[in-house]
Design a protein around this motif. Structure first.
Motif, PDB file in Angstrom:
ATOM      1  N   PRO A   5      -1.529 -15.528  -7.525  1.00 12.18           N
ATOM      2  CA  PRO A   5      -0.414 -15.103  -6.854  1.00 12.18           C
ATOM      3  C   PRO A   5       0.722 -15.075  -7.795  1.00 12.18           C
ATOM      4  O   PRO A   5       1.714 -14.197  -7.387  1.00 12.18           O
ATOM      5  CB  PRO A   5      -0.206 -16.311  -5.928  1.00 12.18           C
ATOM      6  CG  PRO A   5      -1.046 -17.275  -6.647  1.00 12.18           C
ATOM      7  CD  PRO A   5      -2.245 -16.689  -7.391  1.00 12.18           C
ATOM      8  N   SER A  25       9.496 -12.049   2.008  1.00 10.18           N
ATOM      9  CA  SER A  25       8.493 -12.795   1.981  1.00 10.18           C
ATOM     10  C   SER A  25       7.288 -12.853   1.139  1.00 10.18           C
ATOM     11  O   SER A  25       7.076 -11.669   0.733  1.00 10.18           O
ATOM     12  CB  SER A  25       7.956 -13.111   3.426  1.00 10.18           C
ATOM     13  OG  SER A  25       7.057 -12.078   3.751  1.00 10.18           O
ATOM     14  N   PHE A  26       6.956 -13.846   0.695  1.00  9.04           N
ATOM     15  CA  PHE A  26       5.734 -13.509  -0.374  1.00  9.04           C
ATOM     16  C   PHE A  26       4.465 -12.978   0.221  1.00  9.04           C
ATOM     17  O   PHE A  26       3.841 -12.280  -0.575  1.00  9.04           O
ATOM     18  CB  PHE A  26       5.212 -15.101  -0.846  1.00  9.04           C
ATOM     19  CG  PHE A  26       4.088 -14.999  -2.048  1.00  9.04           C
ATOM     20  CD1 PHE A  26       4.488 -14.667  -3.274  1.00  9.04           C
ATOM     21  CD2 PHE A  26       3.033 -15.667  -1.918  1.00  9.04           C
ATOM     22  CE1 PHE A  26       3.501 -14.143  -4.293  1.00  9.04           C
ATOM     23  CE2 PHE A  26       1.994 -15.584  -2.732  1.00  9.04           C
ATOM     24  CZ  PHE A  26       2.363 -15.068  -4.088  1.00  9.04           C
ATOM     25  N   SER A  27       4.362 -13.396   1.688  1.00  2.00           N
ATOM     26  CA  SER A  27       3.010 -12.681   2.005  1.00  2.00           C
ATOM     27  C   SER A  27       3.309 -10.979   2.208  1.00  2.00           C
ATOM     28  O   SER A  27       2.258 -10.144   1.926  1.00  2.00           O
ATOM     29  CB  SER A  27       2.852 -12.949   3.626  1.00  2.00           C
ATOM     30  OG  SER A  27       3.999 -12.986   4.292  1.00  2.00           O
ATOM     31  N   LYS A  28       4.357 -10.400   2.513  1.00  2.00           N
ATOM     32  CA  LYS A  28       4.744  -9.179   2.495  1.00  2.00           C
ATOM     33  C   LYS A  28       4.665  -8.619   0.967  1.00  2.00           C
ATOM     34  O   LYS A  28       4.091  -7.290   0.812  1.00  2.00           O
ATOM     35  CB  LYS A  28       6.452  -8.872   2.888  1.00  2.00           C
ATOM     36  CG  LYS A  28       6.236  -9.381   4.318  1.00  2.00           C
ATOM     37  CD  LYS A  28       5.687  -8.145   5.209  1.00  2.00           C
ATOM     38  CE  LYS A  28       6.141  -8.452   6.525  1.00  2.00           C
ATOM     39  NZ  LYS A  28       5.172  -7.239   7.591  1.00  2.00           N
ATOM     40  N   ILE A  75       2.469  -9.579  -1.450  1.00  2.00           N
ATOM     41  CA  ILE A  75       0.963  -9.521  -1.612  1.00  2.00           C
ATOM     42  C   ILE A  75       0.657  -8.254  -0.887  1.00  2.00           C
ATOM     43  O   ILE A  75      -0.154  -7.658  -1.515  1.00  2.00           O
ATOM     44  CB  ILE A  75       0.643 -10.680  -1.229  1.00  2.00           C
ATOM     45  CG1 ILE A  75       0.869 -11.947  -2.060  1.00  2.00           C
ATOM     46  CG2 ILE A  75      -1.016 -10.714  -1.217  1.00  2.00           C
ATOM     47  CD1 ILE A  75       0.349 -13.470  -1.913  1.00  2.00           C
ATOM     48  N   GLU A  76       0.996  -8.144   0.143  1.00  2.00           N
ATOM     49  CA  GLU A  76       0.466  -6.955   1.097  1.00  2.00           C
ATOM     50  C   GLU A  76       0.812  -5.907   0.450  1.00  2.00           C
ATOM     51  O   GLU A  76       0.130  -4.828   0.293  1.00  2.00           O
ATOM     52  CB  GLU A  76       0.809  -7.398   2.450  1.00  2.00           C
ATOM     53  CG  GLU A  76       0.473  -5.911   3.404  1.00  2.00           C
ATOM     54  CD  GLU A  76       0.954  -5.987   4.885  1.00  2.00           C
ATOM     55  OE1 GLU A  76       0.694  -5.107   5.514  1.00  2.00           O
ATOM     56  OE2 GLU A  76       1.793  -7.045   5.163  1.00  2.00           O
ATOM     57  N   LYS A 117      -1.946  -3.041  -1.215  1.00  2.00           N
ATOM     58  CA  LYS A 117      -1.785  -1.862  -0.636  1.00  2.00           C
ATOM     59  C   LYS A 117      -1.748  -0.671  -1.527  1.00  2.00           C
ATOM     60  O   LYS A 117      -2.303   0.431  -1.778  1.00  2.00           O
ATOM     61  CB  LYS A 117      -1.138  -1.851   0.618  1.00  2.00           C
ATOM     62  CG  LYS A 117      -1.448  -2.422   1.871  1.00  2.00           C
ATOM     63  CD  LYS A 117      -0.604  -2.078   3.095  1.00  2.00           C
ATOM     64  CE  LYS A 117      -0.984  -2.840   4.240  1.00  2.00           C
ATOM     65  NZ  LYS A 117      -0.273  -2.553   5.458  1.00  2.00           N
TER      66      LYS A 117
END
Length: 435
Positions: free
Chosen positions: A242, A266-269, A271-272, A276
């Motif tokens: 991460p 946000s961290f999830s965004k 990573i996404e 991608k």
């Protein structure tokens, strides 16, 4: 800013692709070949799926029949790799290879070459431009300037080109030297970090690919040589992934001096976005392959054949470089233009661009030959395991992401000295045998 398609259509397409391609991997797994042969195959296949296969989940952008091309390439590669791994090449006999490696074991020769490596770096930072201050105050990375200088052949000084070539050829010796410190992981990490830092300070830029392959290289080497560290390596890997994704996201904007474009909170965004952007590389394949443009095969093979010849900026030949040509199609700019950017469509798209829809599988045979030859050369002597890991990771990661142009020059130049020593050792052996 990016041309890759991020609209996901269905993960079922990826599931079907894996299902139809699974048999060849099972066949390889069940074969009685040495461990590194299987391991290196699966390392390559992992990156092949990630950078070329995962693109089937996206809605548009892929050339027609892309999954079929993917499957044909995968089966040809697997079967070719299996055949090459079992063929006994007379000129790669175990005795001859080990005898070649013994030449480098002579303390005087080994120390001289390693000292020459670091001395070349020292001179390179002094002439023709004094960059010593870069080691003290590291410069800000700028990919645009780095690319422009590369395409315009900015560095024309012959001395710097010779020194750069010497460093490239001698680098494998540093990797061989690292084996001595296998029980001290801190020294291994220190050596690799120093080398990365020298590259960054001199070029004023370093790619994420080099950083990632170095991390993978360290983890795989320590995993093989230090069983006592495997639990720690797993924990470290969980934390590093991460962190590297986060670093990779910000670095790609920072190196372009475009931090204002960052809108993710946000961290999830993040990573996404990174996942991608990496898995959707082939979604520009339709634009490239339907453009009606093709590579000049004569100039392409001229580039491949003349790679072992040091040119030092003196020998000027007309080459065809696929990654730059495809980027020109997508970007609409010439490679010497300041607005030019490199687009990576994946290795499968490059193979289709170079050899067409009927002969694209030739690249699969070529890569299978490269990997199986590297296995045969370096698995016989444990001292060279670091070099083997480095070369395999470079082939698996760089090739599937950035194509032939990012791999073959590295493979040839990094092995040139060892091949040279092998050739003369073999001549000596044959001469004694004959007389």
């Amino acid at each position: 800013m990016l041309k890759y398609n991020f609209e996901i259509e269905s993960f079922g397409n990826l599931g079907l692709l894996i299902l139809f391609n699974l048999p060849i991997s099972i066949i390889i797994l069940r074969q009685k070949v040495f461990f590194f042969s299987k391991a290196n195959y699966f390392i390559f296949i992992f990156f092949y799926y990630f950078y070329n296969g995962c693109a089937v989940i996206y809605s548009t952008g892929l050339v027609e029949l892309y999954p079929i091309y993917f499957t044909i390439f995968n089966y040809v590669f697997g079967l070719s790799y299996l055949v090459f791994s079992k063929i006994s090449f007379g000129f790669l006999s175990k005795a001859s290879i080990i005898k070649t490696f013994e030449v480098l074991s002579y303390p005087l020769i080994f120390k001289t070459l390693v000292n020459l490596y670091f001395f070349s770096w020292f001179i390179l930072f002094l002439f023709p431009e004094n960059k010593i201050m870069n080691l003290i105050i590291p410069p800000k990375p700028n990919i645009a300037e780095n690319l422009l200088n590369r395409f315009n052949d900015f560095e024309t000084n012959i001395l710097s080109k010779i020194l750069t070539y010497v460093i490239t050829v001698l680098y494998p010796l540093i990797l061989i030297l690292l084996y001595k410190f296998r029980k001290n992981s801190y020294k291994i990490i220190f050596f690799l970090l120093v080398n990365l830092y020298l590259q960054y300070c001199f070029n004023e830029y370093i790619g994420r690919a080099i950083l990632l392959t170095s991390i993978i290289q360290i983890i795989l080497f320590l995993w093989i040589e230090r069983e006592d560290l495997r639990k720690k390596l797993l924990i470290i890997g969980v934390f590093i992934f991460p962190l590297f994704v986060l670093f990779s996201f910000y670095y790609q904007f920072f190196r372009k001096d475009a931090m204002d474009y960052i809108e993710f909170n946000s961290f999830s965004k993040i990573i996404e976005f990174v996942v991608k952007s990496e898995t959707s590389l082939p979604t520009i394949s339709k634009e490239i392959l339907n453009s009606g443009k093709t590579i000049n095969l004569t100039n392409y093979f001229k580039w491949l054949i003349t790679l072992p010849i040091p040119k030092f900026g003196v020998i000027k030949l007309e080459f065809a470089l696929p990654s730059y040509e495809m980027s020109e199609i997508v970007s609409g700019f010439s490679r010497s233009d300041q607005n030019f950017n490199v687009f990576l469509p994946g290795f499968l798209t490059e193979s289709l661009y170079v050899f067409g829809k009927y002969f694209f599988w030739l690249n699969a045979i070529f890569v299978a030959l490269i990997l199986s030859t590297l296995n045969r050369l370096y698995y016989l002597n444990q001292k060279y395991i670091m070099l083997l890991i480095y070369l395999v990771v470079i082939v698996a990661y760089n090739l599937n992401r950035a194509g032939i142009q990012s791999v073959v020059p590295i493979i040839i130049n990094h092995n040139l000295l060892l091949f040279f020593i092998y050739f003369f050792t073999e001549l000596k052996r044959l001469y004694k045998f004959k007389y």
